[in-house]
Design an enzyme around this catalytic site. Structure first.
Site, PDB file in Angstrom:
ATOM      1  CG  MET A   1     -52.170  -7.236 -23.582  1.00  0.00           C
ATOM      2  SD  MET A   1     -53.348  -7.829 -21.835  1.00  0.00           S
ATOM      3  CE  MET A   1     -54.851  -6.524 -21.915  1.00  0.00           C
TER       4      MET A   1
ATOM      5  CG  ASP B   1     -55.358 -24.773 -26.634  1.00  0.00           C
ATOM      6  OD1 ASP B   1     -56.135 -25.234 -26.984  1.00  0.00           O
ATOM      7  OD2 ASP B   1     -55.170 -23.636 -26.358  1.00  0.00           O
TER       8      ASP B   1
ATOM      9  CD  GLU C   1     -54.821  -8.233 -30.487  1.00  0.00           C
ATOM     10  OE1 GLU C   1     -54.365  -8.202 -29.328  1.00  0.00           O
ATOM     11  OE2 GLU C   1     -54.007  -8.447 -31.490  1.00  0.00           O
TER      12      GLU C   1
ATOM     13  CG  HIS D   1     -56.879 -18.757 -26.024  1.00  0.00           C
ATOM     14  ND1 HIS D   1     -57.535 -19.927 -25.681  1.00  0.00           N
ATOM     15  CD2 HIS D   1     -55.770 -19.477 -26.527  1.00  0.00           C
ATOM     16  CE1 HIS D   1     -56.754 -21.060 -25.794  1.00  0.00           C
ATOM     17  NE2 HIS D   1     -55.577 -20.717 -26.396  1.00  0.00           N
TER      18      HIS D   1
ATOM     19  CG  HIS E   1     -46.554 -19.533 -30.741  1.00  0.00           C
ATOM     20  ND1 HIS E   1     -45.511 -19.517 -29.899  1.00  0.00           N
ATOM     21  CD2 HIS E   1     -47.544 -19.949 -29.894  1.00  0.00           C
ATOM     22  CE1 HIS E   1     -45.645 -19.317 -28.776  1.00  0.00           C
ATOM     23  NE2 HIS E   1     -46.966 -19.554 -28.662  1.00  0.00           N
ATOM     24  N   GLY E   2     -45.330 -16.645 -31.919  1.00  0.00           N
ATOM     25  CA  GLY E   2     -45.661 -15.203 -31.276  1.00  0.00           C
ATOM     26  C   GLY E   2     -44.299 -14.609 -30.641  1.00  0.00           C
ATOM     27  CB  ALA E   3     -43.618 -11.735 -28.479  1.00  0.00           C
ATOM     28  N   GLY E   4     -43.387 -14.825 -27.581  1.00  0.00           N
ATOM     29  CA  GLY E   4     -42.764 -15.833 -26.289  1.00  0.00           C
ATOM     30  C   GLY E   4     -42.753 -15.103 -25.028  1.00  0.00           C
TER      31      GLY E   4
ATOM     32  CE  LYS F   1     -54.513 -10.965 -24.157  1.00  0.00           C
ATOM     33  NZ  LYS F   1     -53.525 -12.006 -24.392  1.00  0.00           N
TER      34      LYS F   1
END
Length: 397
Positions: free
Chosen positions: A305, A74, A166, A163, A326-329, A396
């Site tokens: 989410m 991606d 929100e 992806h 890049h996020g929570a993982g 989503k």
């Protein structure tokens, strides 16, 4: 926390998390990457977890080489967000109509537009460079050129997996729009094409992991890959920009009386390659599930989410190659999440959020992710928080 350096590696592996908390398979991936002859350093983010090709949440700095599987399929995946003039008081009690209108405007999952989106018809969309971008399609790998029609119709679409689109509120009650997507199928096909080429090159035959096959500078294969890589990264950025323009148009129509205004958009890749300079050396820095967090640079770090997300400003920590998570993982695989949790669990963990609450998104349940607040605490020397967001709508694929 500051970083912990893993002992016994060929180059520094600096970890912004407790090494004991990292899965054995992910730690082995990191050690494997550290054996590459071209490697100059590795920074590991607090959302680290096992990934295909290379560890998610890792920043790989190499000199004269790049690993296409470490970038992943991606290419250019990332986030966009924008603050609006709307507040919580402007929202209707029932958000289902708004969610439906967004889903009608932006295809999700494997969906695509019936006709390619004309950016000239989108309110305020910057079209400079658009024709040049598509003109460069003729220069990408011959093997994927037959996908041009699909690529044009998928421009401005969400995709599936983690992806999302929100509608969020910050701590002051201001409304934010946020989304997460990448280069769709065209990026995937370009990545797979080049990974296949790299794995057959003679210099990659003795590697500890065939997924770590690299292209080397000043070779035709590297030139071809970097051309296609940068094109796909641009596709991903345009894809998010088109979606955000469509998202804004929905908001303008649905909140016509409030006459919403929009701040400048924040956009950041988190699966990509950049040319950067550290300690006097020109390096190719691959961020696989990590954002750039140079001094004063804005970024977006989403949770799951049903949890919080953060707008951040980078602190420019060069020990981390100017990066952050890049996020929570994920803390468990998609299959493990489906085995462990039920739709009722999903309903409970997304209480108060207008979103899908069915088995099709069970692998995205919040408990499948690491606690985002803990992840943020572990990178206090990488970013500062600008805003904390909580979604009220989550779409989503």
């Amino acid at each position: 926390m500051s970083y912990v350096e893993v002992p016994g590696a060929k180059v520094p592996i600096r970890m912004w998390t407790d090494p004991a908390s990292v899965e054995d398979v992910a730690m082995q991936q990191l050690r494997n990457v550290s054996t590459l002859p071209w490697i100059k350093g590795l920074a590991v983010m607090p959302d680290v977890h096992f990934g295909k090709g290379a560890t998610v949440g890792s920043v790989i700095a190499m000199q004269g080489a790049v690993c296409p599987a470490a970038v992943g399929v991606d290419i250019g995946c990332g986030m966009s967000a924008v603050k609006t003039s709307l507040t919580a008081n402007d929202l209707p009690g029932d958000l289902s109509r708004l969610r439906s209108k967004i889903e009608q405007a932006i295809p999700v999952g494997r969906g695509m537009h019936g006709d390619a989106v004309d950016p000239g018809r989108l309110h305020g969309f910057p079209t400079a460079g658009w024709d040049d971008f598509w003109g460069r399609f003729g220069g990408i790998a011959e093997a994927v050129k037959f996908r041009q029609e699909r690529a044009t119709k998928q421009m401005g679409t969400l995709g599936s997996g983690n992806h999302m689109i929100e509608f969020c509120l910050d701590s002051d009650g201001a409304v934010w729009l946020m989304l997460h997507s990448g280069s769709r199928n065209i990026g995937k096909e370009l990545a797979e094409h080049h990974i296949g080429i790299a794995q057959k090159l003679p210099h990659n035959q003795g590697l500890v992991d065939r997924d770590l096959a690299v292209f080397i500078s000043d070779t035709p294969q590297m030139g071809d890959y970097r051309n296609d890589l940068y094109w796909a990264q641009e596709y991903a950025k345009y894809n998010r920009a088109i979606m955000m323009a469509l998202f804004k148009d929905v908001v303008r129509r649905e909140f016509k009386k409030a006459k919403p205004l929009f701040d400048q958009e924040i956009s950041c890749h988190h699966n990509y390659v950049a040319e950067e300079r550290y300690e006097g050396a020109d390096l190719l820095v691959t961020r696989k599930g990590a954002i750039r967090a140079g001094s004063g640079e804005y970024g977006i770090i989403p949770g799951s989410m049903g949890t919080s997300s953060y707008i951040v400003k980078g602190l420019g920590n060069e020990k981390a190659f100017n990066s952050a998570s890049h996020g929570a993982g994920r803390r468990m695989s998609r299959n493990a999440a489906k085995r462990r949790f039920t739709v009722r669990d999903l309903e409970e963990q997304t209480r108060g959020v207008e979103c899908r609450k069915d088995s099709g998104v069970l692998d995205e349940i919040p408990a499948a992710y690491k606690p985002i607040d803990q992840v943020m605490e572990q990178q206090r020397d990488l970013v500062e928080v600008v805003a904390k967001l909580k979604q009220v709508i989550c779409i989503k694929g």
